[in-house]
Each structure stands twice: as C-alpha cells, then as structure tokens.
Design a protein around this motif. Structure first.
Motif, mmCIF file in Angstrom:
data_model
loop_
_atom_site.group_PDB
_atom_site.id
_atom_site.type_symbol
_atom_site.label_atom_id
_atom_site.label_comp_id
_atom_site.label_asym_id
_atom_site.label_seq_id
_atom_site.Cartn_x
_atom_site.Cartn_y
_atom_site.Cartn_z
ATOM 1 N N LEU A 417 0.839 -1.203 0.000
ATOM 2 C CA LEU A 417 0.000 0.000 0.000
ATOM 3 C C LEU A 417 0.873 1.251 0.000
ATOM 4 O O LEU A 417 0.590 2.217 -0.693
ATOM 5 C CB LEU A 417 -0.891 0.022 1.239
ATOM 6 C CG LEU A 417 -2.289 -0.566 1.082
ATOM 7 C CD1 LEU A 417 -3.037 -0.472 2.396
ATOM 8 C CD2 LEU A 417 -3.084 0.160 -0.012
ATOM 9 N N ARG A 418 1.953 1.193 0.790
ATOM 10 C CA ARG A 418 2.854 2.348 0.856
ATOM 11 C C ARG A 418 3.472 2.615 -0.516
ATOM 12 O O ARG A 418 3.474 3.743 -0.995
ATOM 13 C CB ARG A 418 3.957 2.100 1.875
ATOM 14 C CG ARG A 418 4.914 3.273 2.005
ATOM 15 C CD ARG A 418 6.294 2.856 2.430
ATOM 16 N NE ARG A 418 6.239 2.081 3.657
ATOM 17 C CZ ARG A 418 7.238 1.352 4.108
ATOM 18 N NH1 ARG A 418 8.364 1.279 3.417
ATOM 19 N NH2 ARG A 418 7.125 0.677 5.214
ATOM 20 N N ARG A 419 3.967 1.529 -1.162
ATOM 21 C CA ARG A 419 4.570 1.714 -2.494
ATOM 22 C C ARG A 419 3.556 2.289 -3.472
ATOM 23 O O ARG A 419 3.852 3.187 -4.244
ATOM 24 C CB ARG A 419 5.116 0.387 -3.016
ATOM 25 C CG ARG A 419 6.501 0.042 -2.485
ATOM 26 C CD ARG A 419 7.157 -1.027 -3.368
ATOM 27 N NE ARG A 419 6.362 -2.246 -3.432
ATOM 28 C CZ ARG A 419 6.467 -3.243 -2.552
ATOM 29 N NH1 ARG A 419 7.336 -3.161 -1.563
ATOM 30 N NH2 ARG A 419 5.719 -4.308 -2.647
ATOM 31 N N GLY A 420 2.340 1.758 -3.441
ATOM 32 C CA GLY A 420 1.292 2.229 -4.339
ATOM 33 C C GLY A 420 0.943 3.685 -4.076
ATOM 34 O O GLY A 420 0.769 4.479 -5.001
ATOM 35 N N TYR A 421 0.868 4.022 -2.801
ATOM 36 C CA TYR A 421 0.506 5.384 -2.394
ATOM 37 C C TYR A 421 1.565 6.380 -2.853
ATOM 38 O O TYR A 421 1.250 7.458 -3.336
ATOM 39 C CB TYR A 421 0.385 5.412 -0.863
ATOM 40 C CG TYR A 421 -0.628 6.395 -0.356
ATOM 41 C CD1 TYR A 421 -1.933 5.990 -0.112
ATOM 42 C CD2 TYR A 421 -0.285 7.718 -0.118
ATOM 43 C CE1 TYR A 421 -2.873 6.891 0.358
ATOM 44 C CE2 TYR A 421 -1.214 8.616 0.350
ATOM 45 C CZ TYR A 421 -2.498 8.213 0.588
ATOM 46 O OH TYR A 421 -3.430 9.102 1.047
ATOM 47 N N GLU A 422 2.835 5.968 -2.715
ATOM 48 C CA GLU A 422 3.922 6.845 -3.156
ATOM 49 C C GLU A 422 3.860 7.095 -4.656
ATOM 50 O O GLU A 422 4.031 8.223 -5.118
ATOM 51 C CB GLU A 422 5.284 6.233 -2.779
ATOM 52 C CG GLU A 422 5.619 6.459 -1.321
ATOM 53 C CD GLU A 422 6.740 5.572 -0.819
ATOM 54 O OE1 GLU A 422 7.046 5.671 0.373
ATOM 55 O OE2 GLU A 422 7.293 4.781 -1.615
ATOM 56 N N ARG A 423 3.593 6.024 -5.413
ATOM 57 C CA ARG A 423 3.460 6.176 -6.871
ATOM 58 C C ARG A 423 2.324 7.127 -7.193
ATOM 59 O O ARG A 423 2.444 8.026 -8.002
ATOM 60 C CB ARG A 423 3.110 4.831 -7.530
ATOM 61 C CG ARG A 423 4.206 3.990 -7.965
ATOM 62 C CD ARG A 423 4.557 3.819 -9.444
ATOM 63 N NE ARG A 423 4.033 4.381 -10.619
ATOM 64 C CZ ARG A 423 3.360 3.705 -11.556
ATOM 65 N NH1 ARG A 423 3.050 2.449 -11.375
ATOM 66 N NH2 ARG A 423 2.991 4.288 -12.653
ATOM 67 N N LEU A 424 1.210 6.911 -6.499
ATOM 68 C CA LEU A 424 0.021 7.726 -6.740
ATOM 69 C C LEU A 424 0.331 9.207 -6.523
ATOM 70 O O LEU A 424 -0.066 10.061 -7.317
ATOM 71 C CB LEU A 424 -1.103 7.265 -5.809
ATOM 72 C CG LEU A 424 -2.370 8.109 -5.803
ATOM 73 C CD1 LEU A 424 -3.032 8.102 -7.172
ATOM 74 C CD2 LEU A 424 -3.354 7.604 -4.750
ATOM 75 N N LEU A 425 1.071 9.502 -5.430
ATOM 76 C CA LEU A 425 1.360 10.901 -5.124
ATOM 77 C C LEU A 425 2.275 11.530 -6.172
ATOM 78 O O LEU A 425 2.110 12.689 -6.537
ATOM 79 C CB LEU A 425 1.955 11.016 -3.723
ATOM 80 C CG LEU A 425 0.950 10.652 -2.619
ATOM 81 C CD1 LEU A 425 1.660 10.409 -1.295
ATOM 82 C CD2 LEU A 425 -0.119 11.721 -2.454
ATOM 83 N N THR A 426 3.215 10.729 -6.692
ATOM 84 C CA THR A 426 4.083 11.234 -7.759
ATOM 85 C C THR A 426 3.233 11.537 -8.993
ATOM 86 O O THR A 426 3.374 12.579 -9.632
ATOM 87 C CB THR A 426 5.138 10.170 -8.151
ATOM 88 O OG1 THR A 426 5.670 9.627 -6.959
ATOM 89 C CG2 THR A 426 6.239 10.756 -8.989
ATOM 90 N N LEU A 427 2.326 10.611 -9.313
ATOM 91 C CA LEU A 427 1.458 10.793 -10.479
ATOM 92 C C LEU A 427 0.568 12.022 -10.307
ATOM 93 O O LEU A 427 0.381 12.803 -11.229
ATOM 94 C CB LEU A 427 0.590 9.549 -10.687
ATOM 95 C CG LEU A 427 1.329 8.277 -11.108
ATOM 96 C CD1 LEU A 427 0.420 7.064 -10.967
ATOM 97 C CD2 LEU A 427 1.832 8.412 -12.547
ATOM 98 N N GLU A 428 0.040 12.195 -9.081
ATOM 99 C CA GLU A 428 -0.821 13.347 -8.814
ATOM 100 C C GLU A 428 -0.066 14.653 -9.031
ATOM 101 O O GLU A 428 -0.600 15.609 -9.594
ATOM 102 C CB GLU A 428 -1.332 13.311 -7.370
ATOM 103 C CG GLU A 428 -2.692 12.671 -7.245
ATOM 104 C CD GLU A 428 -3.144 12.553 -5.803
ATOM 105 O OE1 GLU A 428 -2.739 13.381 -4.959
ATOM 106 O OE2 GLU A 428 -3.893 11.614 -5.506
#
Ligand SMILES: [Mn+2]
Length: 441
Positions: A417-428
C-alpha cells in the motif's frame, strides 16, 4: 510540501537536490509552524465526515515514538530509548455487525517524559496540582472532543484500561458524555450486603445476556518485564465469550480529589471466556459504561463498541509501518512533531484503504476520495481497473496494484500500500503540474 505526502521515503530520496533538502529541514524547523496548526485541516475534514452519522466512536490511546541518535528535546521512553509520546483519537463509524469505517483523526497531543519512569508513587492529586499528571490526558481529550463535536454526531468515547480513572469516569457520567472504558482495577462499591463490597464481586452469578465471538490478536513477548505481566504473549484465535451485565455504584478512590462526586453509578458489562484453549489465558473484559443495558441487544452493542478499539492499534501501525515515521532523520522534537502532524492524514487514509480491502462492504469511494485522486487512479491503475462507480475496496486494490500487488497474495499489506501510495502521489503531482502548464499556454 512534497515529502509529507510521500508516506515511506526518507528525505534524501524525495528531494532531488541538496538545496531542496535544506529547504525541507528549514520548513519543518520553522518557528511559525505548530503541531495543532498543521493538523487542524485534517481534523476539520474528519469532523465533516462524522457529520454523516448520528453517532460515532472516538477511540483514544497512547503510543510511543522511538528515535535513534541524539536529537534535541526528546525525552525518555525507558532507560534505553529516547523519543516522545502521542495520545491520538480516531473517529470510526458505529456499525453493528459490520466492520467500522475509520473517519479520521479528531484529536492528537504529544509530550515528553523527563524521567525514564512514570512517577507511580506520587498520588495523582499531588501530580495534578503540579500540572505534571499524565493521566489527565484522557479526560482533557474527552473535553476537547465534546467541544469540537458540539452536536455534529454523538461521540462514544472508547478507552482501554489506562483510561480507567475515577476522575474521568465520574465526570463523563455527570456530563452525560457517552463512554465504554475497560476496567483496570477492582473498586469499592456501595452495597447493603456486608459480604460484598467490591466491583468484581458484583459480577458473580449474573445470568448470561448474550454470546459473542471475539478475535484475539496474536501478541509477542515484550522486552519490558512490566509489559509482559500486563500483556502476556499469546496466540491469535477466535474466542467464544459469554456476556453479563449489571449496574453498580462505585465510590470515589483515594487517588481522586474531593472535587469529583463521592459516588458514581454506572453500568458494567462483563465479557468472559468459559473454555479457553489449554495454556491460554481466558479472554476477560470488564467494561464500564453509561450506555443502556436493559435489552440484550444493548448489552451486545456495548461489546461491539469496545471490539472496534483495535482500529487505533492499526492506526499506530499505519504511522510506524506504513509511513515509517520513526525513521525520520529530523534532529529535533519540534520538527518531528511537525512531521507527525503531516503524517497522520496519510496514516488515516492508508488505514481506511487497508481495512476496506479486507471488508465486504460496498462503501462508495467518492465519499472519501477527492475527485482529482480518483481521476488519476482511473488513468493509471492498469492491474486493477476501476469500475464506473468504485467502492473503497476497488480503490484500495487499484492503489495496491500501483505498488506491485498481486491478487493471489491476498489483501494488500502495509508495504505494498505504501509503495502504491507513493506512486500515486508522484502521479498526482505530475498531473497537477501538467494541468498548470496547460492553463498557462
Ligand atoms: Mn493503551
């Protein structure tokens, strides 16, 4: 602030240049920032989410944050460790039969200890007068929450044994503030029978009002001998428990001061396991409450309130395992407090996704996730595509998928979840930057 959004990365990884890293350190050490100020927007949003419900549970608990190395302003955790303490309150839905939904952090306070141990030998009222009484935090939190909620939704305060303090309990009864608190110590009760004058005696021979199945979380042995006595190591299991209930009038304790009522009448719900597996301590909760206990359903629902308490332990895991807060390299208590304030909203959000990925409820995502984020997830989640009207579970899997999660490995854990969340924030961030560039051209 770029860093605060990234749950698990260390500062040097997040900031591309030394200048950016410098700027971040300056930011978190900034004298004009305050813990309360940084957390206020999240608390406001959490209260807004609570507004959708008639009643919510406010679970409070204390946790320790341990940091290595020399840092300015940290206190003692024990004789070997330095850090600070945090007392957090998490609002969750009160849903009978269904897993509760975390609604957000509604209060948080931090402090440090100047000596390795709590001074247990000094009477509470003396400490209280000197303003050095840690146990005040439970009641102060209730008072803050009651003022904050002011009619939004009716809060029920849920606390573990540490919160069993006569001052708080009697005040909540007088003020009609609703609570379920696990009882720590036997108390003197008013009784006409000369044979019985203690609370635990009043629990003998009551008829069983309902039965319940309670999941007992596994617990490892602690390195602290004190902790092992109160919380012995155990295996995880499902416990079949009986529930009884009664009403008692308890007397003011010696530690309490005369400003609190001499007696307090409250309801007691007793949860106990008749046949624990061999070599396992039976489950036993004695719950103090001012919730009604006339019907079996009411008794059952007091137990349900307390059963949701594990969610605050999960929030602590979200902060420590999900957001690796204790790995922060900042050099002062003050700066770490600021980082904590910015970590709490992320930890809540990860807790929400993690619990919902394990639930069969179909909670519409749009109530909790802002439209831009949903748009970004929709555009980038390849592994788990979002349906037309996604639920929180769909979103949890989509984000975990961004972090490399595979469905055959079961529901996503903190790391994916942490890895996914970090990716998401970069994408955002990229998305926001792109839309700004479009606006300008
Ligand atoms: Mn606790």
């Amino acid at each position: 602030m770029a860093e605060a959004k990234r749950p698990g990365l260390g500062f040097p990884q997040v900031f591309n240049s030394d200048a950016e890293l410098e700027a971040a350190y300056r930011f978190f050490n900034n004298q004009s920032l305050s813990f309360e100020g940084l957390l206020a927007p999240h608390i406001e949003k959490s209260l807004e989410r609570c507004r959708n419900f008639d009643e919510v549970l406010c679970i409070q608990d204390t946790t320790t944050f341990v940091f290595s190395g020399e840092r300015e302003g940290l206190g003692y955790i024990n004789s070997n460790n330095r850090g600070f303490l945090g007392h957090l309150s998490l609002a969750v839905t009160r849903s009978c039969g269904e897993p509760a939904i975390p609604l957000g952090v509604v209060d948080a306070r931090t402090w440090t200890r100047t000596t390795p141990r709590k001074s247990k030998d000094i009477p509470q009222h003396k400490l209280r007068r000197s303003g050095d009484c840690e146990s005040l935090r439970w009641l102060e939190t209730v008072q803050t929450l009651e003022a904050q909620f002011g009619g939004i939704a009716s809060p029920i305060h849920v606390m573990d044994r540490e919160g069993d303090i006569y001052d708080s309990i009697s005040t909540m009864v007088v003020e009609k503030w609703r609570f379920v608190v696990r009882c720590k110590s036997n108390r003197v009760v008013e009784s006409e029978d000369p044979e019985f004058h203690l609370l635990f005696d009043a629990l003998d021979g009551l008829s069983v009002r309902c039965r319940n199945t309670i999941s007992v979380a596994p617990r490892k042995a602690s390195s602290l001998p004190d902790q092992n006595r109160t919380y012995p190591a155990r295996n995880g299991r499902e416990a079949e428990v009986c529930v009884t209930a009664t009403t008692v009038t308890v007397k003011r304790t010696r530690n309490s001061s005369k400003e609190f009522p001499a007696t307090t009448t409250l309801n007691v719900v007793h949860v106990f396991e008749r046949c624990p597996p061999p070599n396992q301590a039976p489950v036993e909760w004695i719950l103090l409450t001012n919730e009604p206990i006339s019907t079996n359903e009411e008794v059952h629902s007091v137990v349900e309130c307390y059963r949701q308490r594990w969610l605050i332990e999960e929030l602590n895991k979200a902060i420590k395992t999900g957001c690796v807060f204790e790995k922060r390299q900042l050099e002062s208590y003050r700066a770490l407090q600021h980082v904590l304030a910015m970590t709490l909203p992320i930890a809540w959000s990860m807790l929400l996704l993690r619990t919902q990925s394990r639930s069969n409820q179909n909670v519409p995502a749009k109530t909790f996730i802002d439209p831009l984020r949903l748009k970004v997830i929709r555009a980038h989640a390849v592994r788990y595509k979002l349906p037309e009207t996604p639920t929180l579970r769909d979103v949890a899997y989509a984000i975990a998928g961004l972090g490399g999660h595979l469905k055959r490995n079961g529901p996503p854990g903190w790391q994916t979840l942490r890895r996914g969340y970090e990716r998401l924030l970069t994408l955002e961030e990229a998305w926001e930057m792109a839309s700004q560039t479009c606006d300008q051209s």
